[in-house]
Enzyme design. Sequence first.
Site, short mmCIF file in Angstrom:
data_model
loop_
_atom_site.label_atom_id
_atom_site.label_comp_id
_atom_site.label_asym_id
_atom_site.label_seq_id
_atom_site.Cartn_x
_atom_site.Cartn_y
_atom_site.Cartn_z
CB VAL A 109 -39.94 -7.86 -12.63
CG1 VAL A 109 -40.85 -6.82 -13.26
CG2 VAL A 109 -40.44 -8.19 -11.23
CB CYS A 110 -40.65 -6.94 -17.18
SG CYS A 110 -41.22 -6.20 -18.73
#
Length: 234
Positions: A109-110
């Site tokens: 994520v990210c």
Amino acid sequence: MMLNESVNPEQKLVVGMVLFPGLTLLDLIGPLTVLAYHSTIYLVSSNLEPVTSDQGAQLVPNCDYDGCPVNLDILFIPGGDGVVDAMVDPALLSFVKTRGQNAGYVTSVCTGALILAAAGLLEGFDATTHWAWHDVLKTFGANPVAKRVVIDRNRVTGGGVTAGIDFGLSLLAHLRGELAAQTRQLMIEYDPNPPFESGSPEKAEPKVIELAEKLLNAAAERQIVIQRQNRARP
């Protein structure tokens, strides 16, 4: 979304979530909250000392690199301010690369996607990351896609920070079916209704984007990573 029939729905998923100094708490906690009900979670770090997030809160690992199972169903990497340093941490990259080669699903994520990319695990794959870092993925041979969640074969990546919940639900639907994912969504009452329409560069006003870039310090950090990668090329 079709259920992945290669995964036994009666068994707990074995999930390794990598901790490093300066990770963003919500990058980790969103997916952890969604997946934990169906999983055995290993919070993995180089040692068992508390790890300080970029918000100051500390997380306690429950295993080190050697103690993490070799064959994970899911390898997960969060992002955060500490990513630029994590991308050149030999022990962390070695762990991510070796576990990633054996994992059923390699995920992030990210800006955690940048760690996967630095470990050579996103070359030739569609992937997403925080909007301010899409161009950096290209330098590692990945194909950046402006979506909240991107699934390309066994690579599953989520966008910035809050996209971790969407990521977790999408991955859970893929592995356990939409009923399981929808039930978990209701259990955590995930029903977003943001007070402002400024959650992406496509929606935000230019002055908001400019201020966000300044506060993120993303432009300077992007140049560090790109220059480092260019020097590493033969």
